[in-house]
Design an enzyme around this catalytic site. Structure first.
Site, PDB file in Angstrom:
ATOM      1  CG  ASN A 127      -1.760   1.209   1.382  1.00  0.00           C
ATOM      2  OD1 ASN A 127      -1.833   2.033   0.465  1.00  0.00           O
ATOM      3  ND2 ASN A 127      -2.425   1.338   2.520  1.00  0.00           N
ATOM      4  CD1 TRP A 128       3.554   1.121  -2.830  1.00  0.00           C
ATOM      5  CD2 TRP A 128       3.475   2.208  -4.788  1.00  0.00           C
ATOM      6  NE1 TRP A 128       4.285   0.390  -3.755  1.00  0.00           N
ATOM      7  CE2 TRP A 128       4.249   1.032  -4.957  1.00  0.00           C
ATOM      8  CE3 TRP A 128       3.288   3.037  -5.895  1.00  0.00           C
ATOM      9  CZ2 TRP A 128       4.831   0.686  -6.177  1.00  0.00           C
ATOM     10  CZ3 TRP A 128       3.863   2.699  -7.125  1.00  0.00           C
ATOM     11  CH2 TRP A 128       4.621   1.528  -7.248  1.00  0.00           C
ATOM     12  CE  LYS A 129      -0.203   3.110   4.772  1.00  0.00           C
ATOM     13  NZ  LYS A 129      -0.128   3.172   6.218  1.00  0.00           N
TER      14      LYS A 129
ATOM     15  CG  HIS B 164      -5.887   1.651   5.410  1.00  0.00           C
ATOM     16  ND1 HIS B 164      -5.414   2.572   6.326  1.00  0.00           N
ATOM     17  CD2 HIS B 164      -4.857   0.796   5.158  1.00  0.00           C
ATOM     18  CE1 HIS B 164      -4.142   2.286   6.597  1.00  0.00           C
ATOM     19  NE2 HIS B 164      -3.782   1.217   5.910  1.00  0.00           N
TER      20      HIS B 164
ATOM     21  CD  GLU C 173      -2.978   5.244   6.873  1.00  0.00           C
ATOM     22  OE1 GLU C 173      -3.004   5.292   5.621  1.00  0.00           O
ATOM     23  OE2 GLU C 173      -2.034   4.721   7.501  1.00  0.00           O
TER      24      GLU C 173
ATOM     25  CD  GLU D  52      -3.213  -2.554   7.406  1.00  0.00           C
ATOM     26  OE1 GLU D  52      -2.118  -2.753   6.860  1.00  0.00           O
ATOM     27  OE2 GLU D  52      -3.894  -1.538   7.218  1.00  0.00           O
TER      28      GLU D  52
ATOM     29  N   GLY E 295       2.835   2.239  10.775  1.00  0.00           N
ATOM     30  CA  GLY E 295       3.767   3.350  10.613  1.00  0.00           C
ATOM     31  C   GLY E 295       4.534   3.706  11.871  1.00  0.00           C
TER      32      GLY E 295
ATOM     33  CB  SER F  74       5.641  -1.841  11.859  1.00  0.00           C
ATOM     34  OG  SER F  74       5.256  -0.508  12.152  1.00  0.00           O
TER      35      SER F  74
ATOM     36  N   GLY G  18       2.994  -1.202   4.229  1.00  0.00           N
ATOM     37  CA  GLY G  18       3.002   0.223   3.911  1.00  0.00           C
ATOM     38  C   GLY G  18       4.416   0.686   3.613  1.00  0.00           C
ATOM     39  N   GLY G  19       5.064   1.296   4.594  1.00  0.00           N
ATOM     40  CA  GLY G  19       6.386   1.915   4.415  1.00  0.00           C
ATOM     41  C   GLY G  19       7.399   1.049   3.674  1.00  0.00           C
TER      42      GLY G  19
END
Ligand code: 13P
Length: 250
Positions: free
Chosen positions: A9-11, A95, A97, A167, A173, A213, A234-235
């Site tokens: 997920n590149w957000k 998600h 977010e 998640e 993150g 993470s 993610g990251g």
């Protein structure tokens, strides 16, 4: 056999040039990816068309979000049907977010799950508790409520087309990953709940991904858990080498 999946997920990161560079870089590793692992990229929606046209990139694409509606006067929205028409196979739904910053309720998320299924897009339904819920030991109740709110109205046949991503919000993150025990016990709980509602055969067929993470340092251990069928990253998905290492650890 459940499908193993690693999704990136590149957000809201990277310009188109950077995104294409990352995708090209990823192709340099893809010969080493396990053949039975489905690799998915969820880039910003603007880049889906360009990535879809990249000949040598062997991944499936996912939207990060979609509308509950199929079409109409909804400025700024993207429908599941539009994603489907761009050869996109998956879409993240719910998600944390989206829940936290964009006011998405269980009802909205349920409608988005329905919009995906109506348009033959596989929803990657995200659930997970916040830190206060974990500390109050209400994390199982919280996740069950999210599952009930968005998935319990589906038929057994329909729910087989859903991927679930657990998640925990406190792990997203933050560099703090759930321990393998915490991840496995929640995944087992999700599968048990699915089994109670839809039947054990259905529950056994649904892939449940862990997110929060995930890194090349912890992925192998997480993915080795019985009920962890892969990851939503993610990251670490923003670095080709790290993302490739995570895929290789499935
Ligand atoms: P991080 O891997 O950066 O913690 O993000 C997880 C996530 O939110 C994936 O959807």
């Amino acid at each position: 056999m459940r499908k193993k999946i690693v999704a990136g997920n590149w957000k809201m990161n990277k310009t188109i040039t950077e995104a294409m560079e990352l995708a090209v870089h990823l192709t340099e590793y893809q010969n080493e990816f396990p053949k039975d692992t489905e690799v998915i990229l969820a880039p910003p929606a603007l880049y889906l068309g360009s990535l879809e046209l990249m000949e040598h990139l062997n991944v499936q694409l996912a939207g990060q979000n979609c509308s509950e509606k199929d079409s109409g006067a909804y400025t700024g929205e993207i429908s599941a049907g539009m994603l489907k028409a761009m050869n996109v196979q998956y879409c993240l739904v719910g998600h944390s977010e989206r829940r936290q910053y964009f006011g998405e309720t269980d009802e909205i998320i349920k409608n988005k799950v329905d919009a995906c299924l109506r348009n033959e897009i596989t929803p990657i339904f995200c659930c997970g508790e916040v830190l206060a819920e974990r500390e109050a030991s209400t994390h199982f109740v919280c996740v069950l409520k999210q599952l009930q709110g968005a998935l319990w109205h589906l038929s057994s046949e329909q729910v087989k087309s859903v991927v679930i991503a657990y998640e925990p919000v406190w792990a997203i993150g933050t560099g703090v990953t759930a321990t393998t025990t915490q991840a496995q016990e929640m995944h087992a709980f999700i599968r048990l709940s699915l089994g109670n509602h839809f039947g054990d055969d259905v529950a056994e067929s649904i892939s449940i991904l862990y997110g929060g993470s995930v890194s090349p340092l912890n992925s192998a251990e997480l993915f080795a858990q019985n009920d962890v069928d892969g990851g939503l990253v993610g990251g670490a998905s923003l670095k080709a080498k790290d993302f490739a290492a995570i895929i290789q650890s499935t």
